[in-house]
Design a protein around this motif. Structure first.
Motif, mmCIF file in Angstrom:
data_model
loop_
_atom_site.group_PDB
_atom_site.id
_atom_site.type_symbol
_atom_site.label_atom_id
_atom_site.label_comp_id
_atom_site.label_asym_id
_atom_site.label_seq_id
_atom_site.Cartn_x
_atom_site.Cartn_y
_atom_site.Cartn_z
ATOM 1 N N LYS A 88 -32.339 -19.722 6.879
ATOM 2 C CA LYS A 88 -31.714 -20.684 7.783
ATOM 3 C C LYS A 88 -30.359 -20.167 8.216
ATOM 4 N N TYR A 105 -33.564 -23.920 10.566
ATOM 5 C CA TYR A 105 -34.474 -23.148 9.733
ATOM 6 C C TYR A 105 -35.248 -22.117 10.535
ATOM 7 N N GLY A 106 -35.525 -21.005 9.876
ATOM 8 C CA GLY A 106 -36.369 -19.955 10.420
ATOM 9 C C GLY A 106 -37.587 -19.806 9.533
ATOM 10 N N HIS A 109 -40.492 -22.502 8.418
ATOM 11 C CA HIS A 109 -39.967 -23.809 8.824
ATOM 12 C C HIS A 109 -39.240 -23.754 10.172
ATOM 13 N N ARG A 110 -39.503 -22.704 10.934
ATOM 14 C CA ARG A 110 -38.863 -22.533 12.243
ATOM 15 C C ARG A 110 -39.050 -23.802 13.079
ATOM 16 N N HIS A 158 -41.502 -29.685 10.989
ATOM 17 C CA HIS A 158 -40.847 -29.748 12.293
ATOM 18 C C HIS A 158 -41.664 -30.556 13.302
#
Length: 161
Positions: A88, A105-106, A109-110, A158
Motif C-alpha cells: 500500500k 492498496y495495491g 487488494h488494488r 474493493h
C-alpha cells in the motif's frame, strides 16, 4: 504501554488527494496472527523497518508496541510471513485538528482505499471530511491482518466500497 485508538472509513472519490502529502510505500506481513494479537513486520519506502505487536480483542482500542528493526532483518522476516504481503501507499491528510492516514492498496487488494484516524480517547468525535464514506471500524474483513490472511466473506473488498 501504548494504546492504539483508531476509527476506519472507506474513502469516497479523490478529493482527499488535494490535501495529502506525497505518500510513502509500505510492505507489511504478519509473522504471528491470532484472534487477540498479532506481530507484523513493516518495511517503508524510505528505508525504515518496524516490528509491531498488537494485543486486544476490539478493533477500536488495542495495546500497541512498536520497535525499529534492521532493514535486512525485516526483509528476511518476510520469508516467514503467513498469508500475503500487503502492499500500500500511505498518505497523511490533515483535517480539522486530526491527521488522517489514507491507505491506497495495491497487489491483490488494488482499488481499495481506507482512511483511518487515531484518537486520544474513545470519546473523541473527529470532524469527518467529505471524502470519507461508510465507517468500517470493527469490521474484521477491513483489518490488514484479515486481508493478509485472505480471510474475507468471499467478496472482493474493493467491490464493497
Amino acid at each position: 504501554m501504548a494504546k492504539e485508538i483508531e476509527r476506519k472509513f472507506l474513502v469516497s472519490g479523490q478529493r482527499w488527494r488535494t490535501f495529502a502529502d506525497e505518500g510513502i510505500a509500505i510492505r507489511q506481513a504478519y509473522i504471528v496472527a491470532q484472534d487477540d494479537r498479532s506481530l507484523r513486520v513493516r518495511l517503508y519506502g524510505d528505508g525504515r523497518a518496524r516490528l509491531t505487536l498488537k494485543v486486544g480483542h476490539t478493533m477500536l482500542v488495542r495495546d500497541e508496541y512498536e520497535f525499529d528493526v534492521d532493514r535486512d532483518e525485516a526483509e528476511d522476516m518476510l520469508r516467514h510471513a503467513i498469508g500475503n504481503v500487503i502492499e500500500k501507499v500511505r498518505y497523511r491528510v490533515p483535517y480539522e485538528g486530526h491527521v488522517w492516514e489514507v491507505d491506497v492498496y495495491g497487489g491483490v487488494h488494488r482499488g481499495l482505499v481506507i482512511a483511518e484516524v487515531e484518537l486520544s480517547s474513545i470519546h473523541d468525535e473527529p470532524a469527518l471530511p467529505n471524502w470519507v464514506g461508510r465507517e468500517v471500524t470493527g469490521e474484521s474483513r477491513y483489518s490488514n491482518q484479515s486481508m493478509a490472511l485472505g480471510a474475507s466473506t468471499g467478496e472482493s473488498l474493493h467491490q464493497l466500497t
